[in-house]
Motif scaffolding. Sequence first.
Motif, PDB file in Angstrom:
ATOM      1  N   ARG A 169       0.823  -1.213   0.000  1.00  0.00           N
ATOM      2  CA  ARG A 169       0.000   0.000   0.000  1.00  0.00           C
ATOM      3  C   ARG A 169       0.855   1.260   0.000  1.00  0.00           C
ATOM      4  N   THR A 170       2.126   1.128   0.390  1.00  0.00           N
ATOM      5  CA  THR A 170       2.967   2.312   0.524  1.00  0.00           C
ATOM      6  C   THR A 170       4.143   2.227  -0.435  1.00  0.00           C
ATOM      7  N   PRO A 171       4.164   3.092  -1.449  1.00  0.00           N
ATOM      8  CA  PRO A 171       5.306   3.062  -2.369  1.00  0.00           C
ATOM      9  C   PRO A 171       6.598   3.415  -1.635  1.00  0.00           C
ATOM     10  N   ALA A 172       7.678   2.779  -2.049  1.00  0.00           N
ATOM     11  CA  ALA A 172       8.973   3.019  -1.422  1.00  0.00           C
ATOM     12  C   ALA A 172       9.680   4.185  -2.109  1.00  0.00           C
ATOM     13  N   GLY A 173      10.747   4.672  -1.467  1.00  0.00           N
ATOM     14  CA  GLY A 173      11.589   5.706  -2.059  1.00  0.00           C
ATOM     15  C   GLY A 173      11.048   7.101  -1.825  1.00  0.00           C
ATOM     16  N   SER A 174      11.760   8.078  -2.371  1.00  0.00           N
ATOM     17  CA  SER A 174      11.298   9.459  -2.224  1.00  0.00           C
ATOM     18  C   SER A 174      11.133  10.077  -3.606  1.00  0.00           C
ATOM     19  N   ARG A 180      10.747  13.429  -5.808  1.00  0.00           N
ATOM     20  CA  ARG A 180      10.946  14.888  -5.852  1.00  0.00           C
ATOM     21  C   ARG A 180      11.133  15.309  -7.293  1.00  0.00           C
ATOM     22  N   ASP A 181      10.410  16.338  -7.691  1.00  0.00           N
ATOM     23  CA  ASP A 181      10.538  16.884  -9.046  1.00  0.00           C
ATOM     24  C   ASP A 181      10.430  15.793 -10.106  1.00  0.00           C
ATOM     25  N   ASN A 182       9.428  14.917  -9.907  1.00  0.00           N
ATOM     26  CA  ASN A 182       9.168  13.857 -10.885  1.00  0.00           C
ATOM     27  C   ASN A 182      10.317  12.853 -11.004  1.00  0.00           C
ATOM     28  N   VAL A 183      11.144  12.768  -9.954  1.00  0.00           N
ATOM     29  CA  VAL A 183      12.212  11.764  -9.925  1.00  0.00           C
ATOM     30  C   VAL A 183      12.024  10.914  -8.667  1.00  0.00           C
ATOM     31  N   LEU A 184      11.899   9.587  -8.861  1.00  0.00           N
ATOM     32  CA  LEU A 184      11.825   8.681  -7.714  1.00  0.00           C
ATOM     33  C   LEU A 184      13.225   8.158  -7.421  1.00  0.00           C
ATOM     34  N   THR A 185      13.672   8.351  -6.186  1.00  0.00           N
ATOM     35  CA  THR A 185      14.979   7.837  -5.774  1.00  0.00           C
ATOM     36  C   THR A 185      14.762   6.760  -4.722  1.00  0.00           C
ATOM     37  N   LEU A 186      15.391   5.610  -4.943  1.00  0.00           N
ATOM     38  CA  LEU A 186      15.168   4.476  -4.043  1.00  0.00           C
ATOM     39  C   LEU A 186      16.479   3.718  -3.872  1.00  0.00           C
ATOM     40  N   HIS A 187      16.829   3.419  -2.622  1.00  0.00           N
ATOM     41  CA  HIS A 187      18.038   2.643  -2.344  1.00  0.00           C
ATOM     42  C   HIS A 187      17.636   1.308  -1.738  1.00  0.00           C
ATOM     43  N   LEU A 188      17.928   0.234  -2.463  1.00  0.00           N
ATOM     44  CA  LEU A 188      17.566  -1.111  -2.008  1.00  0.00           C
ATOM     45  C   LEU A 188      18.817  -1.886  -1.629  1.00  0.00           C
ATOM     46  N   GLU A 189      18.627  -2.870  -0.759  1.00  0.00           N
ATOM     47  CA  GLU A 189      19.693  -3.838  -0.497  1.00  0.00           C
ATOM     48  C   GLU A 189      19.061  -5.187  -0.211  1.00  0.00           C
ATOM     49  N   VAL A 190      19.874  -6.225  -0.314  1.00  0.00           N
ATOM     50  CA  VAL A 190      19.397  -7.578  -0.022  1.00  0.00           C
ATOM     51  C   VAL A 190      19.896  -7.960   1.363  1.00  0.00           C
ATOM     52  N   ARG A 191      19.026  -8.616   2.131  1.00  0.00           N
ATOM     53  CA  ARG A 191      19.430  -9.052   3.473  1.00  0.00           C
ATOM     54  C   ARG A 191      19.057 -10.510   3.706  1.00  0.00           C
ATOM     55  N   ASP A 192      19.817 -11.130   4.603  1.00  0.00           N
ATOM     56  CA  ASP A 192      19.442 -12.431   5.159  1.00  0.00           C
ATOM     57  C   ASP A 192      18.354 -12.204   6.183  1.00  0.00           C
ATOM     58  N   GLY A 193      17.309 -12.998   6.134  1.00  0.00           N
ATOM     59  CA  GLY A 193      16.267 -12.757   7.119  1.00  0.00           C
ATOM     60  C   GLY A 193      15.430 -13.985   7.397  1.00  0.00           C
ATOM     61  N   ILE A 194      14.419 -13.777   8.216  1.00  0.00           N
ATOM     62  CA  ILE A 194      13.471 -14.833   8.562  1.00  0.00           C
ATOM     63  C   ILE A 194      12.073 -14.356   8.175  1.00  0.00           C
ATOM     64  N   LEU A 195      11.390 -15.195   7.386  1.00  0.00           N
ATOM     65  CA  LEU A 195      10.009 -14.912   6.990  1.00  0.00           C
ATOM     66  C   LEU A 195       9.063 -15.405   8.075  1.00  0.00           C
ATOM     67  N   TYR A 196       7.984 -14.674   8.293  1.00  0.00           N
ATOM     68  CA  TYR A 196       6.946 -15.112   9.236  1.00  0.00           C
ATOM     69  C   TYR A 196       5.609 -15.162   8.506  1.00  0.00           C
ATOM     70  N   PRO A 197       5.368 -16.251   7.758  1.00  0.00           N
ATOM     71  CA  PRO A 197       4.160 -16.305   6.914  1.00  0.00           C
ATOM     72  C   PRO A 197       2.867 -16.469   7.707  1.00  0.00           C
ATOM     73  N   GLU A 198       2.986 -16.858   8.978  1.00  0.00           N
ATOM     74  CA  GLU A 198       1.768 -16.994   9.789  1.00  0.00           C
ATOM     75  C   GLU A 198       1.705 -15.780  10.726  1.00  0.00           C
ATOM     76  N   GLU A 199       1.664 -15.986  12.056  1.00  0.00           N
ATOM     77  CA  GLU A 199       1.656 -14.820  12.935  1.00  0.00           C
ATOM     78  C   GLU A 199       3.012 -14.127  12.867  1.00  0.00           C
ATOM     79  N   ARG A 246       6.118   2.261  -7.224  1.00  0.00           N
ATOM     80  CA  ARG A 246       4.865   2.650  -7.869  1.00  0.00           C
ATOM     81  C   ARG A 246       4.951   4.112  -8.274  1.00  0.00           C
ATOM     82  N   VAL A 247       4.864   4.364  -9.563  1.00  0.00           N
ATOM     83  CA  VAL A 247       5.009   5.730 -10.076  1.00  0.00           C
ATOM     84  C   VAL A 247       3.963   5.980 -11.153  1.00  0.00           C
TER      85      VAL A 247
END
Length: 624
Positions: free
Chosen positions: A34-39, A41-60, A86-87
């Motif tokens: 529901r919430t687009p990432a990044g910022s 400004r002036d019709n330019v979307l800037t977004l910094h992504l990275e990949v992480r090791d993590g744990i998924l919680y598909p239930e609670e 989303r732009v």
Amino acid sequence: MRAYLGTYLILLSLPVNPAVGREAPVTIVANDNRTPAGSLRDNVLTLHLEVRDGILYPEEDGGPGLPALAFAEVGRDAQNPGPLIRVHAGTMVRVSVRNPFRDSVLTVHGLGDHAGAPISALRIPGGQTREARFRASTEGTYFYWASTGDRNIEGRRWFESQLTGALVVDPPGARQDDRIFVIGVRFREGDTTLAVPRRPQDMMVINGKSWPHTERFTYDQGDTVRWRWINPSSSAHPMHLHGFYYSVASKGTWEREHTYDGEARPLIVTNLMLPGETMRVSWIPERPGNWLFHCHFAFHVSHHLVLGRSESGAIAHSATTVPHRMAGLVLGIHVKPKGVSPAVPLTSRKSRSIRLLAQMSPNRFGKLTGFGYVTQEGATEPKRDSVQIPGPMLVLKRGEPVRITVVNHLKETTAVHWHGIELESFPDGVPGWSGTPGRTMPPIAPADSFIAEFVPPRAGTFIYHTHANEQLQMGAGLYGTLLVVPADKPYDPEYDKVIIVGGAGPADSLPNFESPGLVNGSTAPPPLELKMGKTYRLRMININPDWRVIFSITSDSAMATWRPMAMDGADLPLSQRKVAPAWLLTGPGQTADVEFTPAVRGELRLEIKTMIAGWIIPMTLRVR
Ligand SMILES: [Cu+2]
């Protein structure tokens, strides 16, 4: 790949020393898109992504966890699915991606414009950051995805299976009032050679959560629902809506999209989404109550996807131990009443009565028990072990009320879903769910019965099938054809030819939990006798629990042609009824009517075969 996997396994199984430069697994939070990432400004979307090791919680949140890689916006939580891009069309997009893994190259696909040219991949060496810059010129539903080993979408299995995020380009100035759903599938085989043996553990999620933890939706009756669906998973998913048709405005992939205009938009109850496919759909909840949108592969909504099973790994079917429950790819929808439901014009005041018995037949599939329906005619009940597979074809009249008493002669609870019928929620057939507040359809207990009453509003080819423990019950035979005919045009066996593909045994007791196929109840169906020059309506149904199935007709020399007439029970508009090659891919839960006119005498081959290597059942068409 091997080097990377080894490192990864050690990382997850041992305490990690921060001094080696890698971080402990983080919590991956579910992303409702529901919430687009990044910022922006002036019709330019800037977004910094990275990949992480993590744990998924598909239930609670904080419940059972599964290790995986995930995308994160730098400085924020890792998310599954990854951060939403989303732009509006025309926006300049600058996305950087950091690869924290020193020993593997990260390849990111889909970060580019979707005007038609292939989108070049971003290859990011270990420990480095790369940026993609593009102007998002072409509206549509897309996604980005990544691999640490140059695998394709179908090759991403467990640890990198969730490295995906939605990328949606809206028309300039358009409202963003739709919802975006990303399907996630994580397959992990068991390993009995480990010191602590690992059981197989598969996960299937919608926006990071597995039923019953998926988001619940409440809509007002009559409002238009707009959804975008993205399948970046390694599996296909035939996505089925209960009670209503949905209209498909576009279908696409991560790279491009095809839009349908006006009456060319498919009006269906099930769309088979192949790996990498997307769709934009809308539908109108015309009748109040509880409804489902779910995958029609039995395994993908089964108890196998419940995490934290008992240590023995035992899976029980019997109602006396652990009752079956749904898990995985299921969305729950509540429709609040607002005004009056449109009434179906009645062609008869009197209800037609049908008594439908669900029964068992021992040793039906080798040593395995068959389940099947049988109808009771007259006062005498059929023998307890008499079943028909497929169930008896129920022929209903459009506009004629029907009252079907379902009697449960099984040893476990059951329920019947009238697949494709636009009916009230209560008789829809999902035990413990269908209905309205204060009046929910119960599971039908052994020796008990349930009365389903409805008025079919549309003539076409539909299905009835169990909606309880489908892997066992539907695979073992609890399915049948539900034909609705116009009041003035009865079913004509000389014209209407039904070809129904179902399962060939209880999937849980078969290799790979897969039930092979039966065509009209047989692996060797008898030839179909046809007359040259006469037109037939072939009504093809796929209600196999597990397999995508291709129907085709060929002669010795070439593929035949047919004329598509209806999909999922809905007549096609005249503009879509064009003669086409006699070839059709279907997913479970789909029906298709075609007209077929054999042009020459001789033998034709109607072939029913699985899309991927599986089984083939040919049927001879003998034309005289
Ligand atoms: Cu599925």
